[in-house]
Design a protein around this motif. Structure first.
Motif, PDB file in Angstrom:
ATOM      1  N   ALA A 225      29.686  48.824  33.807  1.00 26.12           N
ATOM      2  CA  ALA A 225      29.943  48.172  34.176  1.00 26.12           C
ATOM      3  C   ALA A 225      28.645  48.088  35.610  1.00 26.12           C
ATOM      4  O   ALA A 225      28.085  48.945  36.015  1.00 26.12           O
ATOM      5  CB  ALA A 225      30.624  48.063  35.709  1.00 26.12           C
ATOM      6  N   GLU A 226      28.452  46.883  36.425  1.00 24.46           N
ATOM      7  CA  GLU A 226      27.918  46.797  37.158  1.00 24.46           C
ATOM      8  C   GLU A 226      27.763  47.178  38.484  1.00 24.46           C
ATOM      9  O   GLU A 226      26.946  47.203  39.483  1.00 24.46           O
ATOM     10  CB  GLU A 226      26.035  45.395  36.587  1.00 24.46           C
ATOM     11  CG  GLU A 226      25.529  45.833  35.587  1.00 24.46           C
ATOM     12  CD  GLU A 226      24.417  44.151  35.650  1.00 24.46           C
ATOM     13  OE1 GLU A 226      24.749  43.538  36.224  1.00 24.46           O
ATOM     14  OE2 GLU A 226      23.750  44.610  34.514  1.00 24.46           O
ATOM     15  N   GLU A 227      28.875  46.048  38.087  1.00 22.03           N
ATOM     16  CA  GLU A 227      29.538  46.308  39.999  1.00 22.03           C
ATOM     17  C   GLU A 227      31.163  46.444  39.828  1.00 22.03           C
ATOM     18  O   GLU A 227      31.506  45.689  38.988  1.00 22.03           O
ATOM     19  CB  GLU A 227      29.314  44.819  40.904  1.00 22.03           C
ATOM     20  CG  GLU A 227      29.522  45.083  42.046  1.00 22.03           C
ATOM     21  CD  GLU A 227      28.875  43.228  42.435  1.00 22.03           C
ATOM     22  OE1 GLU A 227      29.877  43.610  43.670  1.00 22.03           O
ATOM     23  OE2 GLU A 227      28.092  42.851  42.249  1.00 22.03           O
ATOM     24  N   VAL A 228      32.081  46.593  41.160  1.00 22.93           N
ATOM     25  CA  VAL A 228      33.551  46.575  40.189  1.00 22.93           C
ATOM     26  C   VAL A 228      34.418  46.241  42.172  1.00 22.93           C
ATOM     27  O   VAL A 228      33.116  47.066  43.442  1.00 22.93           O
ATOM     28  CB  VAL A 228      33.740  48.084  41.034  1.00 22.93           C
ATOM     29  CG1 VAL A 228      35.228  47.960  40.458  1.00 22.93           C
ATOM     30  CG2 VAL A 228      33.398  48.585  39.449  1.00 22.93           C
ATOM     31  N   ALA A 229      34.968  45.570  41.940  1.00 25.21           N
ATOM     32  CA  ALA A 229      34.581  44.913  43.443  1.00 25.21           C
ATOM     33  C   ALA A 229      36.573  44.255  43.367  1.00 25.21           C
ATOM     34  O   ALA A 229      37.018  43.663  43.013  1.00 25.21           O
ATOM     35  CB  ALA A 229      33.415  43.055  43.644  1.00 25.21           C
ATOM     36  N   PHE A 230      36.466  45.333  44.652  1.00 30.80           N
ATOM     37  CA  PHE A 230      38.251  45.008  44.774  1.00 30.80           C
ATOM     38  C   PHE A 230      38.671  44.617  46.386  1.00 30.80           C
ATOM     39  O   PHE A 230      38.258  44.386  47.472  1.00 30.80           O
ATOM     40  CB  PHE A 230      38.757  46.610  46.189  1.00 30.80           C
ATOM     41  CG  PHE A 230      38.994  47.502  44.685  1.00 30.80           C
ATOM     42  CD1 PHE A 230      39.714  47.698  43.945  1.00 30.80           C
ATOM     43  CD2 PHE A 230      37.820  48.961  44.196  1.00 30.80           C
ATOM     44  CE1 PHE A 230      40.378  48.941  43.144  1.00 30.80           C
ATOM     45  CE2 PHE A 230      37.607  49.407  42.963  1.00 30.80           C
ATOM     46  CZ  PHE A 230      39.001  49.521  41.980  1.00 30.80           C
TER      47      PHE A 230
ATOM     48  N   GLU B 278      41.631  41.767  48.123  1.00 28.83           N
ATOM     49  CA  GLU B 278      43.427  41.851  48.336  1.00 28.83           C
ATOM     50  C   GLU B 278      43.358  42.349  47.127  1.00 28.83           C
ATOM     51  O   GLU B 278      43.442  43.189  47.030  1.00 28.83           O
ATOM     52  CB  GLU B 278      43.353  40.572  47.820  1.00 28.83           C
ATOM     53  CG  GLU B 278      42.651  39.943  49.298  1.00 28.83           C
ATOM     54  CD  GLU B 278      43.172  38.034  49.361  1.00 28.83           C
ATOM     55  OE1 GLU B 278      44.301  37.520  48.495  1.00 28.83           O
ATOM     56  OE2 GLU B 278      42.514  37.598  50.350  1.00 28.83           O
ATOM     57  N   ASP B 279      44.371  41.954  45.981  1.00 25.15           N
ATOM     58  CA  ASP B 279      45.527  41.497  45.138  1.00 25.15           C
ATOM     59  C   ASP B 279      44.267  41.656  43.518  1.00 25.15           C
ATOM     60  O   ASP B 279      45.480  42.138  42.513  1.00 25.15           O
ATOM     61  CB  ASP B 279      46.570  41.097  44.524  1.00 25.15           C
ATOM     62  CG  ASP B 279      47.788  41.314  46.275  1.00 25.15           C
ATOM     63  OD1 ASP B 279      47.583  42.219  46.710  1.00 25.15           O
ATOM     64  OD2 ASP B 279      47.606  40.189  46.051  1.00 25.15           O
ATOM     65  N   TYR B 280      43.430  41.901  44.168  1.00 28.83           N
ATOM     66  CA  TYR B 280      42.496  41.683  42.549  1.00 28.83           C
ATOM     67  C   TYR B 280      41.433  42.754  42.342  1.00 28.83           C
ATOM     68  O   TYR B 280      40.843  43.095  43.550  1.00 28.83           O
ATOM     69  CB  TYR B 280      41.325  40.232  42.158  1.00 28.83           C
ATOM     70  CG  TYR B 280      42.997  39.478  41.854  1.00 28.83           C
ATOM     71  CD1 TYR B 280      42.982  38.885  40.780  1.00 28.83           C
ATOM     72  CD2 TYR B 280      43.395  38.244  42.978  1.00 28.83           C
ATOM     73  CE1 TYR B 280      43.932  37.931  40.748  1.00 28.83           C
ATOM     74  CE2 TYR B 280      44.179  37.424  42.786  1.00 28.83           C
ATOM     75  CZ  TYR B 280      44.521  37.036  40.940  1.00 28.83           C
ATOM     76  OH  TYR B 280      45.399  36.306  40.897  1.00 28.83           O
ATOM     77  N   VAL B 281      40.878  43.353  41.469  1.00 25.86           N
ATOM     78  CA  VAL B 281      39.452  43.947  41.270  1.00 25.86           C
ATOM     79  C   VAL B 281      39.376  43.415  39.870  1.00 25.86           C
ATOM     80  O   VAL B 281      39.496  42.630  39.104  1.00 25.86           O
ATOM     81  CB  VAL B 281      39.594  45.613  40.859  1.00 25.86           C
ATOM     82  CG1 VAL B 281      40.712  45.526  39.862  1.00 25.86           C
ATOM     83  CG2 VAL B 281      38.016  46.640  40.723  1.00 25.86           C
ATOM     84  N   THR B 282      37.605  42.985  40.539  1.00 32.89           N
ATOM     85  CA  THR B 282      36.582  42.174  39.380  1.00 32.89           C
ATOM     86  C   THR B 282      35.783  42.851  39.016  1.00 32.89           C
ATOM     87  O   THR B 282      34.572  43.893  40.140  1.00 32.89           O
ATOM     88  CB  THR B 282      36.221  40.996  40.425  1.00 32.89           C
ATOM     89  OG1 THR B 282      37.070  39.988  40.670  1.00 32.89           O
ATOM     90  CG2 THR B 282      35.400  40.417  39.370  1.00 32.89           C
ATOM     91  N   VAL B 283      35.793  43.280  37.864  1.00 36.74           N
ATOM     92  CA  VAL B 283      34.750  44.115  37.460  1.00 36.74           C
ATOM     93  C   VAL B 283      33.237  43.046  36.941  1.00 36.74           C
ATOM     94  O   VAL B 283      33.957  42.209  35.748  1.00 36.74           O
ATOM     95  CB  VAL B 283      35.425  44.808  36.156  1.00 36.74           C
ATOM     96  CG1 VAL B 283      33.865  45.834  35.999  1.00 36.74           C
ATOM     97  CG2 VAL B 283      36.523  45.991  36.810  1.00 36.74           C
ATOM     98  N   TYR B 284      32.132  43.646  37.100  1.00 36.41           N
ATOM     99  CA  TYR B 284      31.018  42.863  35.992  1.00 36.41           C
ATOM    100  C   TYR B 284      29.574  43.602  35.810  1.00 36.41           C
ATOM    101  O   TYR B 284      30.102  44.809  35.844  1.00 36.41           O
ATOM    102  CB  TYR B 284      29.746  42.129  37.410  1.00 36.41           C
ATOM    103  CG  TYR B 284      30.758  41.332  38.482  1.00 36.41           C
ATOM    104  CD1 TYR B 284      30.216  40.092  38.242  1.00 36.41           C
ATOM    105  CD2 TYR B 284      31.704  41.981  39.745  1.00 36.41           C
ATOM    106  CE1 TYR B 284      31.465  39.397  39.775  1.00 36.41           C
ATOM    107  CE2 TYR B 284      32.240  40.542  40.704  1.00 36.41           C
ATOM    108  CZ  TYR B 284      31.959  39.852  39.974  1.00 36.41           C
ATOM    109  OH  TYR B 284      32.556  38.970  41.414  1.00 36.41           O
ATOM    110  N   CYS B 285      29.340  43.241  34.129  1.00 34.68           N
ATOM    111  CA  CYS B 285      29.198  43.618  34.020  1.00 34.68           C
ATOM    112  C   CYS B 285      28.024  42.651  32.822  1.00 34.68           C
ATOM    113  O   CYS B 285      27.781  41.685  32.675  1.00 34.68           O
ATOM    114  CB  CYS B 285      29.566  44.787  32.530  1.00 34.68           C
ATOM    115  SG  CYS B 285      30.068  43.236  30.978  1.00 34.68           S
ATOM    116  N   ALA B 286      26.724  43.426  32.405  1.00 35.42           N
ATOM    117  CA  ALA B 286      25.642  43.121  31.648  1.00 35.42           C
ATOM    118  C   ALA B 286      26.110  42.219  30.549  1.00 35.42           C
ATOM    119  O   ALA B 286      27.074  42.259  29.869  1.00 35.42           O
ATOM    120  CB  ALA B 286      24.674  43.193  31.434  1.00 35.42           C
TER     121      ALA B 286
END
Length: 250
Positions: free
Chosen positions: A163-168, A170-178
């Motif tokens: 993962a390049e970024e992990v963002a929490f 509210e009721d979600y966590v969003t994971v970004y990757c290349a």
């Protein structure tokens, strides 16, 4: 990459405002059909199909529709879809990237060009917007009462997986990757048995344009017209959509 989190949230809120369920189902059916033709009907051995089925569940698409789409993709008859993209600018310098699946490229390019012309935009050449959009894997994971995550521990685990970024949020966590780490991240998320609401490769803008309310409405109307086209799968733009702008669109 703070802009990525904002983009993800906005996409989700905009999706919640959309009542175009049949359009969503049509896009998913096309994705399933293409995935089956490319990699076969077995989801276990076909990551693209497995992902499409996962997204169909998140969209509450009936299981019968999924099974019919797999059967259609497995057959020798029926439409054969080609994936094509179009790049250009709307008014006010807004970058527009359109992803399509079509069984008639001539029809598609004519429709896309007509929409750009009607709303004062201009089509560009393929690759002309590469400097504006980065292609990233995006995983939207829904948090629930049954799923509690230690933010720091989970973030480190995701980073170890690529993962390049992990963002929490509210009721979600969003994971970004290349883009090249998408498959590995998909396997990691599946192994953890997380409730993924949506997972896909997205085109994330690295620079944005701010519009006044009137200009925003006009450009969003153009984007809505593109999204309504049966051959269009996704439309990406680089408009700065903050809470105030979203409220103006309601």
């Amino acid at each position: 990459m703070s802009g990525h989190s904002k983009w993800s949230t906005i996409k989700r809120k905009k999706g919640a405002l959309d009542a175009k369920r049949s359009k969503i189902f049509t896009k998913i059916i096309k994705e399933i059909t293409v995935a089956v033709r490319e990699g076969g009907p077995d989801p276990e051995g076909n990551p693209r199909l497995r992902l499409a089925i996962q997204n169909s569940k998140a969209a509450n698409m009936p299981k019968d529709n999924v099974e019919r789409a797999i059967k259609k993709g497995s057959g020798s008859d029926g439409a054969v879809y080609t994936e094509v993209t179009y790049e250009g600018y709307a008014t006010h310098g807004v970058a527009i990237f359109v992803e399509c699946m079509t069984d008639n490229i001539n029809r598609t390019v004519q429709n896309i060009r007509s929409a750009f012309n009607k709303y004062g935009g201009s089509l560009g050449t393929n690759g002309s917007l590469e400097f504006i959009f980065d292609r990233k894997g995006v995983f939207n994971i829904k948090l629930s009462d049954n799923l509690t995550l230690d933010e720091e521990e989970f973030t480190l685990e995701m980073i170890d997986a690529g993962a390049e970024e992990v963002a929490f949020e509210e009721d979600y966590v969003t994971v970004y990757c290349a883009m090249e780490d998408f498959g590995a991240m998909q396997k990691k998320v599946e192994a953890l048995k997380l409730e993924v609401e949506n997972a896909e490769l997205q085109r994330i803008p690295n620079t944005t344009v701010t519009l006044d309310e009137e200009s925003l409405r006009k450009v969003m109307k153009f984007i809505d017209v593109l999204e309504d086209d049966d051959d269009v799968q996704k439309v990406y733009h680089n408009i700065e959509l903050n809470e105030e702008a979203l409220a103006a669109l309601e």
